[in-house]
Design a protein around this motif. Structure first.
Motif, PDB file in Angstrom:
ATOM      1  N   VAL A 148      -6.064  76.381  50.160  1.00  0.00           N
ATOM      2  CA  VAL A 148      -5.403  77.145  51.217  1.00  0.00           C
ATOM      3  C   VAL A 148      -3.916  76.901  51.079  1.00  0.00           C
ATOM      4  CG1 VAL A 148      -5.268  77.573  53.695  1.00  0.00           C
ATOM      5  CG2 VAL A 148      -7.311  76.530  52.737  1.00  0.00           C
ATOM      6  N   ASP A 149      -3.145  77.966  51.065  1.00  0.00           N
ATOM      7  CA  ASP A 149      -1.689  77.848  50.940  1.00  0.00           C
ATOM      8  C   ASP A 149      -1.298  76.907  49.798  1.00  0.00           C
ATOM      9  OD1 ASP A 149      -1.241  79.566  53.008  1.00  0.00           O
ATOM     10  OD2 ASP A 149      -0.978  78.016  54.524  1.00  0.00           O
ATOM     11  N   ILE A 204      -8.417  71.956  48.796  1.00  0.00           N
ATOM     12  CA  ILE A 204      -9.140  71.318  49.909  1.00  0.00           C
ATOM     13  C   ILE A 204     -10.592  71.029  49.546  1.00  0.00           C
ATOM     14  CG2 ILE A 204      -9.791  71.537  52.325  1.00  0.00           C
ATOM     15  CD1 ILE A 204      -7.146  72.810  52.760  1.00  0.00           C
ATOM     16  N   ASN A 264     -12.372  64.012  60.175  1.00  0.00           N
ATOM     17  CA  ASN A 264     -11.444  65.107  60.431  1.00  0.00           C
ATOM     18  C   ASN A 264     -10.646  65.420  59.173  1.00  0.00           C
ATOM     19  OD1 ASN A 264     -10.959  63.566  63.551  1.00  0.00           O
ATOM     20  ND2 ASN A 264     -11.891  65.564  63.285  1.00  0.00           N
ATOM     21  N   GLY A 265     -10.465  66.685  58.912  1.00  0.00           N
ATOM     22  CA  GLY A 265      -9.639  67.102  57.784  1.00  0.00           C
ATOM     23  C   GLY A 265     -10.328  66.993  56.443  1.00  0.00           C
ATOM     24  N   SER A 266     -11.642  66.740  56.434  1.00  0.00           N
ATOM     25  CA  SER A 266     -12.311  66.540  55.152  1.00  0.00           C
ATOM     26  C   SER A 266     -12.642  67.855  54.451  1.00  0.00           C
ATOM     27  CB  SER A 266     -13.592  65.718  55.357  1.00  0.00           C
ATOM     28  OG  SER A 266     -14.428  66.354  56.303  1.00  0.00           O
ATOM     29  N   GLY A 267     -12.616  68.984  55.217  1.00  0.00           N
ATOM     30  CA  GLY A 267     -12.860  70.280  54.579  1.00  0.00           C
ATOM     31  C   GLY A 267     -14.088  71.008  55.094  1.00  0.00           C
ATOM     32  N   LYS A 268     -14.662  70.532  56.183  1.00  0.00           N
ATOM     33  CA  LYS A 268     -15.889  71.143  56.706  1.00  0.00           C
ATOM     34  C   LYS A 268     -15.654  72.586  57.151  1.00  0.00           C
ATOM     35  CE  LYS A 268     -16.277  67.971  59.918  1.00  0.00           C
ATOM     36  NZ  LYS A 268     -15.032  67.225  59.665  1.00  0.00           N
ATOM     37  N   SER A 269     -14.591  72.787  57.931  1.00  0.00           N
ATOM     38  CA  SER A 269     -14.299  74.149  58.396  1.00  0.00           C
ATOM     39  C   SER A 269     -13.864  75.039  57.231  1.00  0.00           C
ATOM     40  CB  SER A 269     -13.200  74.133  59.458  1.00  0.00           C
ATOM     41  OG  SER A 269     -13.670  73.499  60.626  1.00  0.00           O
ATOM     42  N   THR A 270     -13.210  74.431  56.271  1.00  0.00           N
ATOM     43  CA  THR A 270     -12.798  75.201  55.100  1.00  0.00           C
ATOM     44  C   THR A 270     -14.029  75.719  54.361  1.00  0.00           C
ATOM     45  OG1 THR A 270     -10.833  73.826  54.921  1.00  0.00           O
ATOM     46  CG2 THR A 270     -11.456  75.089  52.956  1.00  0.00           C
ATOM     47  N   GLN A 291     -15.520  77.216  64.922  1.00  0.00           N
ATOM     48  CA  GLN A 291     -15.108  76.002  65.624  1.00  0.00           C
ATOM     49  C   GLN A 291     -14.189  76.381  66.787  1.00  0.00           C
ATOM     50  OE1 GLN A 291     -13.257  72.996  63.142  1.00  0.00           O
ATOM     51  NE2 GLN A 291     -12.940  71.589  64.857  1.00  0.00           N
ATOM     52  N   HIS A 328     -19.862  66.452  64.366  1.00  0.00           N
ATOM     53  CA  HIS A 328     -19.419  65.063  64.347  1.00  0.00           C
ATOM     54  C   HIS A 328     -20.426  64.148  65.027  1.00  0.00           C
ATOM     55  CE1 HIS A 328     -15.402  65.615  62.751  1.00  0.00           C
ATOM     56  NE2 HIS A 328     -15.229  66.641  63.561  1.00  0.00           N
TER      57      HIS A 328
HETATM   58  N1  LIG Z   1      -3.459  76.944  56.267  1.00  0.00           N
HETATM   59  C1  LIG Z   1      -3.494  75.676  55.815  1.00  0.00           C
HETATM   60  N2  LIG Z   1      -2.484  75.210  55.056  1.00  0.00           N
HETATM   61  C2  LIG Z   1      -2.492  73.958  54.582  1.00  0.00           C
HETATM   62  N3  LIG Z   1      -3.465  73.089  54.849  1.00  0.00           N
HETATM   63  C3  LIG Z   1      -4.494  73.493  55.595  1.00  0.00           C
HETATM   64  C4  LIG Z   1      -4.568  74.802  56.125  1.00  0.00           C
HETATM   65  N4  LIG Z   1      -5.707  74.914  56.818  1.00  0.00           N
HETATM   66  C5  LIG Z   1      -6.320  73.724  56.741  1.00  0.00           C
HETATM   67  N5  LIG Z   1      -5.586  72.852  56.001  1.00  0.00           N
HETATM   68  C6  LIG Z   1      -5.902  71.470  55.718  1.00  0.00           C
HETATM   69  O1  LIG Z   1      -7.136  71.419  55.061  1.00  0.00           O
HETATM   70  C7  LIG Z   1      -7.787  70.207  55.370  1.00  0.00           C
HETATM   71  C8  LIG Z   1      -9.215  70.487  55.764  1.00  0.00           C
HETATM   72  O2  LIG Z   1      -9.239  71.193  56.979  1.00  0.00           O
HETATM   73  P1  LIG Z   1     -10.593  71.584  57.693  1.00  0.00           P
HETATM   74  O3  LIG Z   1     -10.232  72.373  58.885  1.00  0.00           O
HETATM   75  O4  LIG Z   1     -11.496  72.206  56.707  1.00  0.00           O
HETATM   76  O5  LIG Z   1     -11.144  70.146  58.124  1.00  0.00           O
HETATM   77  P2  LIG Z   1     -12.424  69.783  58.964  1.00  0.00           P
HETATM   78  O6  LIG Z   1     -13.252  68.919  58.102  1.00  0.00           O
HETATM   79  O7  LIG Z   1     -13.059  70.983  59.525  1.00  0.00           O
HETATM   80  O8  LIG Z   1     -11.781  68.911  60.124  1.00  0.00           O
HETATM   81  P3  LIG Z   1     -12.174  68.764  61.673  1.00  0.00           P
HETATM   82  O9  LIG Z   1     -13.294  67.784  61.725  1.00  0.00           O
HETATM   83  O10 LIG Z   1     -10.952  68.211  62.299  1.00  0.00           O
HETATM   84  O11 LIG Z   1     -12.543  70.109  62.186  1.00  0.00           O
HETATM   85  C9  LIG Z   1      -6.956  69.531  56.444  1.00  0.00           C
HETATM   86  O12 LIG Z   1      -6.183  68.531  55.840  1.00  0.00           O
HETATM   87  C10 LIG Z   1      -6.083  70.628  56.953  1.00  0.00           C
HETATM   88  O13 LIG Z   1      -4.862  70.137  57.423  1.00  0.00           O
END
Ligand SMILES: Nc1ncnc2c1ncn2[C@@H]1O[C@H](COP(=O)(O)OP(=O)(O)OP(=O)(O)O)[C@@H](O)[C@H]1O
Ligand SMILES: [Mg+2]
Lengths: 249, 433
Positions: free
Chosen positions: A11-12, A16, A36-42, A85, A203
């Motif tokens: 992303v950008d 990820i 948090n931030g591990s990439g689940k939502s990605t 989410q 979580h």
């Molecule tokens: N548009 C973006 N530009 C840069 N980095 C991004 C962007 N969107 C997400 N990230 C980064 O990608 C990483 C993974 O984000 P993601 O939302 O997939 O995490 P997550 O596992 O769902 O976290 P959470 O448990 O907090 O929901 C994070 O470090 C986030 O900051």
């Protein structure tokens, strides 16, 4: 049903997902946990085809087709449902209009005629009852002014109306009180069947008390670092992620 | 100050002195000339397409074309129709009215005079003079104290040009509402135009103490030929309340000035509008709210879109005069650019000379929300439908403020017609409830 193979995504310009391999069979429920931030939502966003998420390697096949080659609406038509989410507020578009448009898009994709008003209302009423939502919530703008919990229930309401084959639900349990969690759990369980599969990002073990997963994965820093059964979720609840990621708990 | 005016241009040179109703006004117009972009109020709207053409004054007797025929003949209104600036008795119908009410075309009303407005709106002075010089008709509405009109008054300003000549037509309306009166007013603007046509309209109105006026406007002129210059000027007495809700949904060059003076405590102005510029058209809304007394309130909400190679303008002036303490004013505007060739110029302007006031404003120009777009697509709506749904809802939430529900539905239909796949939004009424 879903075969994810060595999936890389950015992303950008920031990488990820760093090689995810995951296989979900029809009838299964998979839980994806992780810090948090591990990439689940990605991962969820990539599966639903969100613009701006660039796949840089690997493949995803869904019911034998290349999922990554499909537009978001084509994925929806093929039975993929993403529970957000953070569901989006769309003031000015009533929830009922939105639901009807979505139901009809799915029917059109299946080659069926549009739903008649009476059947639609009947299905909607039943789903509202299951979700313990009031009638006036469908008259309001989509998610407009909804509380966090109401938004999540509205996601499941949509899923009940759309009856997808693969539900990817991203933190559907966050922000829910105990009663709402029960309602949401019941809604998801109602759809469980040998033809359907679910990927639940969460979580909390407590969701998994309501919906028993077949497989539990731990995602950390863009990779699946551990896969196990229900016991793994209980262990995580107990110990946190530190013992898996090598950091102090 | 006023910069170079368009004085010796084809438009001015073609004016026929014989046609003028008011020689002094014509002299004023010729002296000042058409506004140019050097004037602040005309910076974003270039009148060159008007200045460079010779416009003949439209004659009486033009037929009712397709647009006029298509206006549903509501029996619940008193309808007064003007075709090219001339009253059409055939197309109009006026029912029984309460005692003392005057509702008539000016050509048939007695003892009415229309004030000259030039001073209050410097940007419009020349056009006001042009309108005064050539308008020989318009609506006259006088409502005596303590009177409620149960049916809306519906004014149709219809442009018809079947010739290959550019034409112009002008109307000058006057509303005088007494104390404790209630009036609903509708203005429909449209046309069938084979060639360019310029219509101008000037509304002046005064609302007595505790009077209420609800005005709904719908303008939809052809994008290749329809030009319109309009000014609405309303003065409110104590506790009077006006609502003006506009929908300007088409035209080659449309400029609407809505000016409200709140002259006594308790008076309120609610001014809202939507616009949809497309096909190279140009739509300009200017508003001017003057808080001249304490405890006055104004609410403004404008939303619009510009598509294709079109341009839209919004300028909202709020003046709070010295002594107008406890003024409460809010102005919110938003615009969507639907193409990268479209242009929107939107500007709030505040002039505040009192210290104990609440004046809020917000102004945004942007594209459709990507997150909302993806949300809709993830539920199966194709991209075009998702865009159309979001654009429609963006406008519809302001359109909901339009007092007349029939006109509101008509405007919603026109908005849908302007969007690709819009016809699929059949149950637009169910959109937002
Ligand atoms: N548009 C973006 N530009 C840069 N980095 C991004 C962007 N969107 C997400 N990230 C980064 O990608 C990483 C993974 O984000 P993601 O939302 O997939 O995490 P997550 O596992 O769902 O976290 P959470 O448990 O907090 O929901 C994070 O470090 C986030 O900051
Ligand atoms: Mg997340």
């Amino acid at each position: 049903m879903l075969e994810i193979n060595d999936l890389h995504a950015e992303v950008d310009g920031k990488t990820i997902l760093k090689g995810i391999t995951l296989s979900v069979k029809a009838g299964e429920v998979h839980a994806v946990m992780g810090p948090n931030g591990s990439g689940k939502s990605t991962l969820a966003a990539v599966l639903a085809g969100r613009p701006g998420y660039e796949v840089t390697g690997g493949s995803v096949s869904y019911q034998g087709n290349d999922l990554l080659d499909m537009e978001p609406e084509e994925r929806a038509a093929a039975g993929v449902f993403l529970g957000f989410q953070y569901p989006v507020e769309i003031p000015g578009v009533s929830n009922s209009y939105f639901l009807k448009a979505a139901v009809n898009a799915a029917r059109t994709a299946r080659g069926e005629p549009e739903i008649d008003a009476v059947s639609f209302l009947k299905e909607l009423r039943a789903a509202l009852k299951d979700m313990d939502m009031s009638d006036d919530m469908v008259k309001r703008g989509v998610n407009e002014g909804f509380s966090g919990g109401e938004k999540k229930r509205n996601e499941i309401l949509q899923m009940l109306m759309l009856k997808p084959k693969l539900g990817v639900l991203d933190e559907i349990d966050s922000g829910l009180d105990i009663d709402a969690l029960k309602v949401v759990g019941k809604g998801i369980n109602a759809l469980r069947s040998p033809e359907r599969a679910f990927v639940l990002v969460t979580h909390y073990q407590r969701l998994l008390d309501h919906i028993e997963p077949d497989v539990v994965h731990v995602l950390a820093d863009g990779q699946i670092i551990r896969t196990g059964d229900r016991q793994l979720a209980l262990e995580l609840e107990d110990k946190g992620y530190g013992w898996l990621t090598g950091e102090a708990a | 100050m006023s910069g170079p005016a368009n004085k010796s241009v084809p438009f001015v040179e073609a004016l026929n002195q014989q046609d003028a109703q008011d020689a002094d006004a014509l002299a004023t117009f010729i002296d000042v000339g058409l506004p140019t972009k050097a004037l602040e109020a005309w910076k974003q709207t270039n009148l060159r397409p008007v200045a460079q053409q010779a416009f003949a004054l439209a004659a009486d007797g033009a037929p009712a074309g397709a647009w006029l025929e298509a206006q549903d003949a509501s029996t619940d209104t008193d309808r007064i129709v003007f075709i090219n600036g001339h009253f059409s008795a055939d197309a109009s119908h006026i029912g029984d009215l309460p005692d003392g009410v005057v509702l008539a075309p000016r050509s048939q009303a007695q003892n009415t005079t229309v004030a000259n407005l030039g001073q209050r709106s410097p940007g419009f002075a020349a056009l006001d003079a042009l309108n005064a010089a050539f308008a020989h008709d318009g609506l006259v509405l006088h409502v005596p104290d303590n009177t409620t009109l149960s049916r809306p008054i519906e004014l149709i300003d219809y442009a018809n040009n079947t010739s290959d000549q550019a034409q112009m037509a002008h109307l000058r309306h006057q509303i005088v509402l007494g104390r404790n009166t209630h009036v609903q007013l509708i203005e429909r603007v449209g046309g069938d135009l084979a060639s360019d046509q310029l219509n101008s309209a000037v509304w002046t109105g005064s609302l007595g103490d505790n009077a209420q006026l609800a005005m709904s406007r719908l303008g939809a002129l052809p994008d290749d030929t329809g030009m319109r210059l309009q000014r609405i000027d309303l003065t409110l007495g104590r506790d009077a309340k006006v609502t003006v809700a506009s929908a300007d949904l088409g035209g080659k060059l449309v400029r609407v000035d809505t000016d409200v003076a709140l002259t006594a405590p308790g008076s309120e102005a609610h001014v809202s509008g939507i616009y949809f510029a497309d096909n190279g058209g140009h739509i300009d809304n200017h508003t001017r709210i003057e808080h001249r007394a304490e405890h006055t309130t104004s609410r403004e909400l404008f939303r619009g879109v510009a598509a294709g190679k079109s341009k839209a303008v919004f300028n909202g002036m709020v003046v709070v005069e010295k002594g107008a303490q406890k003024t409460d004013s809010d102005q919110q505007t938003a615009a969507l650019l639907l193409s990268d060739r479209a242009q929107v110029a939107s500007k709030p302007e505040l002039e505040i000379y009192a210290d104990d006031v609440k004046c809020a404003h917000g102004n945004s120009i942007g594209q459709l929300d990507e997150a909302a777009l993806f949300y809709l697509r993830s539920r199966g709506l194709d991209e075009q439908t998702a865009r159309t749904v979001l654009t429609f809802s963006f406008l519809n939430s302001v359109l909901e403020l339009m007092p007349d529900t029939d006109l509101r539905s008509a405007a919603a239909r026109l908005v849908r017609d302007r969007m690709p796949g819009g016809e699929r939004l059949q149950d637009a009424e169910a959109f937002a409830q």
